[in-house]
Design an enzyme around this catalytic site. Structure first.
Site, PDB file in Angstrom:
ATOM      1  N   GLY A   1     -12.259  -9.953 -19.052  1.00  0.00           N
ATOM      2  CA  GLY A   1     -13.373  -9.393 -19.796  1.00  0.00           C
ATOM      3  C   GLY A   1     -14.355  -8.858 -18.789  1.00  0.00           C
TER       4      GLY A   1
ATOM      5  N   VAL B   1     -18.110  -8.317 -16.814  1.00  0.00           N
ATOM      6  CA  VAL B   1     -19.102  -9.197 -16.220  1.00  0.00           C
ATOM      7  C   VAL B   1     -20.088  -9.641 -17.302  1.00  0.00           C
ATOM      8  CG1 VAL B   1     -20.786  -9.329 -14.354  1.00  0.00           C
ATOM      9  CG2 VAL B   1     -18.877  -7.725 -14.206  1.00  0.00           C
TER      10      VAL B   1
ATOM     11  N   ASP C   1      -8.510 -17.666 -13.782  1.00  0.00           N
ATOM     12  CA  ASP C   1      -9.804 -17.036 -14.035  1.00  0.00           C
ATOM     13  C   ASP C   1      -9.919 -15.857 -13.088  1.00  0.00           C
ATOM     14  OD1 ASP C   1     -12.456 -16.503 -14.695  1.00  0.00           O
ATOM     15  OD2 ASP C   1     -13.190 -17.865 -13.140  1.00  0.00           O
ATOM     16  N   CYS C   2      -9.948 -14.647 -13.648  1.00  0.00           N
ATOM     17  CA  CYS C   2      -9.878 -13.457 -12.796  1.00  0.00           C
ATOM     18  C   CYS C   2     -11.170 -12.679 -12.807  1.00  0.00           C
ATOM     19  CB  CYS C   2      -8.754 -12.554 -13.268  1.00  0.00           C
ATOM     20  SG  CYS C   2      -7.185 -13.367 -13.131  1.00  0.00           S
ATOM     21  N   PRO C   3     -11.488 -12.062 -11.673  1.00  0.00           N
ATOM     22  CA  PRO C   3     -12.711 -11.274 -11.587  1.00  0.00           C
ATOM     23  C   PRO C   3     -12.634 -10.035 -12.472  1.00  0.00           C
ATOM     24  CG  PRO C   3     -11.502 -11.246  -9.501  1.00  0.00           C
ATOM     25  CD  PRO C   3     -10.713 -12.063 -10.439  1.00  0.00           C
TER      26      PRO C   3
ATOM     27  N   HIS D   1     -14.547  -7.048 -12.053  1.00  0.00           N
ATOM     28  CA  HIS D   1     -14.835  -5.742 -11.459  1.00  0.00           C
ATOM     29  C   HIS D   1     -13.573  -4.932 -11.172  1.00  0.00           C
ATOM     30  CE1 HIS D   1     -18.419  -8.116 -10.716  1.00  0.00           C
ATOM     31  NE2 HIS D   1     -19.082  -6.983 -10.556  1.00  0.00           N
TER      32      HIS D   1
ATOM     33  N   SER E   1      12.472  15.651  26.548  1.00  0.00           N
ATOM     34  CA  SER E   1      13.451  16.745  26.473  1.00  0.00           C
ATOM     35  C   SER E   1      14.130  16.968  27.818  1.00  0.00           C
ATOM     36  CB  SER E   1      12.783  18.031  26.005  1.00  0.00           C
ATOM     37  OG  SER E   1      12.313  17.862  24.694  1.00  0.00           O
TER      38      SER E   1
ATOM     39  N   SER F   1       8.431  10.811  17.554  1.00  0.00           N
ATOM     40  CA  SER F   1       8.630   9.701  16.576  1.00  0.00           C
ATOM     41  C   SER F   1       7.639   8.565  16.804  1.00  0.00           C
ATOM     42  CB  SER F   1      10.071   9.189  16.599  1.00  0.00           C
ATOM     43  OG  SER F   1      10.557   8.989  17.906  1.00  0.00           O
TER      44      SER F   1
END
Lengths: 635, 304
Positions: A35, A37, A114-116, A118, A479, A546
């Site tokens: 959800g 903030v 529980d996730c942030p 933002h 070369s 390379s």
């Protein structure tokens, strides 16, 4: 005051054995809360933990003192501090990383991720969602459906969470108004359908006041549905759903305690396995019969999705880590080209064409990702054109692996459809991916079996095929030395061919520029050509700057062990710049030439080159002699 | 007909999966064994993960010399039962300087445990170390990954953790770097007790209440496991009272608070645990260092 959904202290006090027996048979639900903030997420989790007595007095006391010190709720308890455990989170008052919390009721144990909220923490949300059976999407009743609501719903749906619980929170602040609730649910339903979410459960709650959390609230008499805990306790968990699917187990480890025992250990992803079942080992396709399912607690007649077991076969068929054991009659596919949704998780952008490690189940292979077909704007769900993916962006792209892997579409099987990409140099996990399907051309283009083998080609030329790969800064002398090596080999009647960087760019690679992605593609094509020529039995000599280790490694892995000989022409940049044979350094210094290796583009020094040439201590002819000696020394 | 896995079965299966991933991916793994109840469960699950082979790694005890005697008694026996090699490491510098919990406060934990652990991992060249920590123990633990990546100097950077998706664990690392692995991350204190009960796992008797010599110090109740040694470092004889006590966690005896209790059997202990109103680490002195972020700071310095 103990609510009936939570543990009954009376039973614990009276008959602990009975309580434990009950506790033992609880199921487990993993869910994620998301959800925006300030929608009351931490308050809700705090309440769930508090009501289930997962907060102890000493923790509450420290929470109270912390709340006064760094809290955002005045003199009141700030439940966010309970879940925001890192110093930086407490200082800034935000959630940075996923926290896993635990509580249990009389019937079920719960793990909450529980996730942030933002946007910049999308990767953390995806991390939390990857193991969840259910998502609680919180909405502030005063604010309705917000951008974050849409983003989180979309991500949860992408990650395959089929149980969505829409918790319309803070109902106490809108006077428990039914019309407000209904309007939000209607708006959400329209959105949910547009992204393919067919079903969800909506509950009006107040985390702060406790409405419809653990009991039906008198304030919402118009609502006849389940309260939050009732829903969380009743929903079906993934392991039960996975049992109904065909049997699949990725082999983690081969268990060989003695000569008489050879078992294959793994965790069953889906389905059921029984003693006597016919099984097929993939990708080889060999079949066998299950002789026994072994555990420390004795042999099992059957084992189900989610269990970690060791399986023994009737016969000694070849099977090792990375293989998948499946039911014999409906095995999964194997392929090497796929379409996938990719969530980029690293600060450094994705580089199309670069080889990353791809880890899926217990298989690890090298894989490259093409430029995305499109990137998804996670706020609007629009598909945007994109050349690459950067931190927290999500796109759809084609993935090619260097050998076939056993897989299933992510929507059918998370274990055989979800993968991570790992940067080969930094070892960081840079992306998460979900496979959609294998590309038709991977299914239809087969290797044509040829009768004359590469060894026969080489034998006719009386030599062993080799790729001598020169790497070093512009002007280091690659070369010049390569040319001397070829001349010398030619005089010794060896069949050679020299692939020169500049020459290739006039033809095969004239469509490529000098950006990082183009340089990688340049080396990939040269690698493929060198491999074909070595198949023809030639000694191939290449001279390319390379600059990236990852690409040199990619070419090395195309060839057999011992066939790729990396020659590092080690010339300090000051010396190369002083020589400036082609006048390129001068141009690069004046800004006329962009992306010049050593000036404004990096050169990654080889760490495991077979031969190192110090051109400040050796003439080109001496260098060539040394290389030919090494090359022919082992036949 | 579907059968359901109980949550303990799911936890056990997950821990087994984690342990096998480490063995398949790491070069030289080791299991840290502290002789506590979480260690006992971790070791038991390891036996299950690799059966009929013994767990293919040694056990390592980072010893502070201040552990309870009963812990030393069980240590070798547990390793022998599992068919595993037991390694014991004591920080020789801490030994020479006579570092002890009374005179040196937090330095005691740093020297014996943090530095001792780093020395042991470096000396033996272990690149992955199992630890029995759980996420419900402490709030910075709740944020830590199952595979916790450590720099060459053993530092933990909580803001820069590798994303951990599904049950895929990335154990790749450069030379010198290492990984701490927590197979019991998702277990709770009650799960541990219940599992010990169900699986009949032997634990140190100190977890059960008995009459023991105790003394009060710095506001807590401690057990005088070695009175002579206590007298030597404290400079005076502690005032000993016999009390019926037990321990909820076990560490160094002068740093681990006892609780007054009569719970002498496993069911009684579980009963008491469930009805208590304080957390298990409430008696642990070291958690209270450096304010609310004590454990996080220790981990950044290389503590487990």
């Amino acid at each position: 005051m103990t609510d009936p959904v939570y543990r009954t202290d009376a039973l614990i006090a009276e008959d602990i054995e009975a309580y434990l027996e009950k506790h033992r048979h609880k199921t487990m639900l993993r869910f994620i809360t998301c959800g925006s903030v300030d929608d009351g997420k931490s308050t809700l989790i705090g309440r769930l933990l508090y009501d289930s007595k997962m907060i102890f007095e000493d923790q509450l006391a420290s929470l109270e003192s912390d709340s006064k010190k760094v809290g955002t709720q005045g003199q009141d308890i700030d439940f966010a501090l309970l879940v925001d455990g890192l110093a930086a989170e407490r200082e800034q008052g935000i959630t940075i990383d996923v926290a896993y919390r635990f509580f249990s009721t009389e019937n079920r144990k719960f793990i909450v991720a529980d996730c942030p909220g933002h946007e910049q923490y999308t990767r953390n949300m995806v991390t939390g969602a990857s193991t969840a059976d259910l998502a609680v999407i919180l909405i502030d009743a005063r604010k309705g459906v917000l951008t974050q609501t849409r983003r989180h719903s979309f991500l949860c749906h992408q990650l395959g969470i089929s149980n969505i619980l829409l918790a319309v929170n803070k109902m106490d602040l809108v006077d428990y108004d039914q019309a407000t609730f209904d309007a939000i649910v209607d708006e959400y339903r329209d959105f949910a359908q547009s992204i393919g979410i067919s079903d969800f459960t909506a509950i009006p709650i107040s985390g702060l006041a406790g409405d419809n959390i653990t009991s039906a609230s008198a304030n919402t008499s118009w609502y006849a549905g389940e309260h939050l805990m009732q829903h969380l306790e009743g929903v079906e968990v993934r392991s039960e759903i996975n049992q109904a699917k065909p049997f699949r187990m990725a082999v983690q480890w081969v268990n060989r305690p003695n000569l008489d025992f050879r078992g294959f250990s793994g965790q069953i992803a889906t389905g059921v396995v029984r003693k006597g079942d016919s099984v097929r080992v993939l990708p080889s396709g060999k079949t066998s019969t299950v002789k026994s399912v072994v555990t420390l607690d004795g042999e099992l007649d059957q084992a189900i999705a989610g269990q970690s077991v060791t399986i023994c076969f009737d016969d000694e068929i070849d099977c090792s880590r990375g293989d998948v054991i499946a039911g014999a009659d409906n095995p999964p596919e194997a392929a090497d080209q796929f379409e996938a949704t990719i969530v980029w998780m690293d600060d450094e952008d994705m580089i199309p064409g670069r080889a990353y490690w791809l880890q899926l189940g217990t298989q690890t292979v090298a894989a490259t990702v093409q430029a995305p077909k499109y990137e998804i704007n996670v706020n609007t769900m629009d598909q945007l054109a994109a050349k690459t993916l950067s931190l927290n962006s999500i796109g759809v792209a084609e993935v090619t692996t260097d050998r076939s892997i056993v897989f299933e579409p992510y929507t059918e099987n998370r274990t055989l459809g979800g993968f991570v990409l790992i940067d080969k140099l930094t070892n960081r996990t840079v992306a998460a991916g979900m496979l959609h399907f294998s590309l038709r051309r991977a299914q239809n283009v087969h290797w044509q079996a040829v009768d004359i083998t590469r060894d026969q080609h080489a034998a006719m030329k009386n030599q062993r095929a080799r790729v001598v790969w020169f790497t070093g800064l512009s002007g280091s002398g690659k070369s010049t030395i390569a040319n001397l090596v070829e001349k010398k080999l030619h005089r010794m009647n060896r069949h050679t061919f020299l692939l020169d960087g500049d020459n290739v760019r006039h033809g095969l690679n004239k469509d490529l520029g000098f950006t990082e992605a183009d340089r990688i593609e340049n080396i990939r094509r040269v690698g493929e050509v060198a491999k074909l020529m070595s198949d023809a039995g030639l000694i191939v000599i290449t001279a390319f700057i390379s600059p990236f280790r990852a690409e040199r490694q990619m070419v090395r892995s195309m060839l057999l062990d011992g066939e790729f000989i990396e020659v590092f022409v080690d010339t300090p940049i000051e010396v190369a710049e002083e020589r400036d044979v082609k006048g390129l350094y001068k141009k690069a210094r004046s800004g006329e030439l962009k992306n010049f290796t050593g000036i404004d583009s990096p050169y990654e020094t080889p760490q495991n080159a077979e031969i190192r040439i110090d051109t400040t201590a050796m003439t080109p002819q001496e260098a060539a002699d040394k290389i030919v000696d090494v090359l022919l020394g082992d036949g | 007909m579907t059968s359901k896995l109980t949550h303990l079965q799911r936890l056990e299966a997950e821990s087994i999966h984690i342990m096998r991933e480490v063995v398949a991916q790491a070069d030289k793994p080791v299991m840290l064994y502290s002789v506590g109840k979480d260690s006992a469960v971790m070791l038991h699950v390891a036996k299950k993960a690799f059966y009929p082979s013994p767990p293919p790694f040694p056990l390592l005890h980072v010893d502070t010399t201040w552990k309870f005697r009963a812990m030393y008694d069980l240590r070798q026996q547990a390793a022998d039962d599992a068919g595993m090699e037991l390694l014991v490491h004591q920080n020789s510098e801490a030994k020479e300087r006579g570092i002890n919990p009374f005179d040196h406060g937090p330095v005691h934990t740093d020297m014996w445990k943090t530095q001792g652990l780093k020395q042991a991992l470096d000396n033996y060249g272990f690149d992955a170390a199992f630890g029995g920590a759980r996420r419900d123990e402490e709030k910075s633990r709740a944020k830590e990954r199952v595979f916790s990546f450590r720099s060459a100097s053993h530092g933990w950077d909580p803001k820069n953790q590798r994303p951990e998706l599904w049950n895929l664990y990335n154990a790749r690392k450069a030379k010198g770097e290492s990984i701490r692995v927590f197979p019991l991350s998702n277990w709770t204190e009650l799960d541990i007790w219940q599992y010990i009960h169900l699986e009949n796992i032997e634990i140190v008797p100190l977890y059960f209440a008995a009459q023991r010599p105790t003394f009060e110090w710095d506001g807590g109740l401690f057990m005088a496991d070695d009175e002579e040694r206590l007298e030597r470092v404290m400079g005076k004889k502690p005032e000993i009272t016999m009390r019926s006590v037990r321990f909820r966690t076990l560490g160094c005896f002068p740093l681990t608070g006892a609780v007054e209790s009569t719970a002498a059997t496993l069911p009684e202990v579980i009963q008491e645990t469930l009805l208590t109103t304080t957390s298990e680490r409430q008696g642990r002195v070291i958690d209270k260092d450096a304010g609310g972020a004590g454990m996080e700071k220790k981990k950044q310095e290389g503590y487990f």
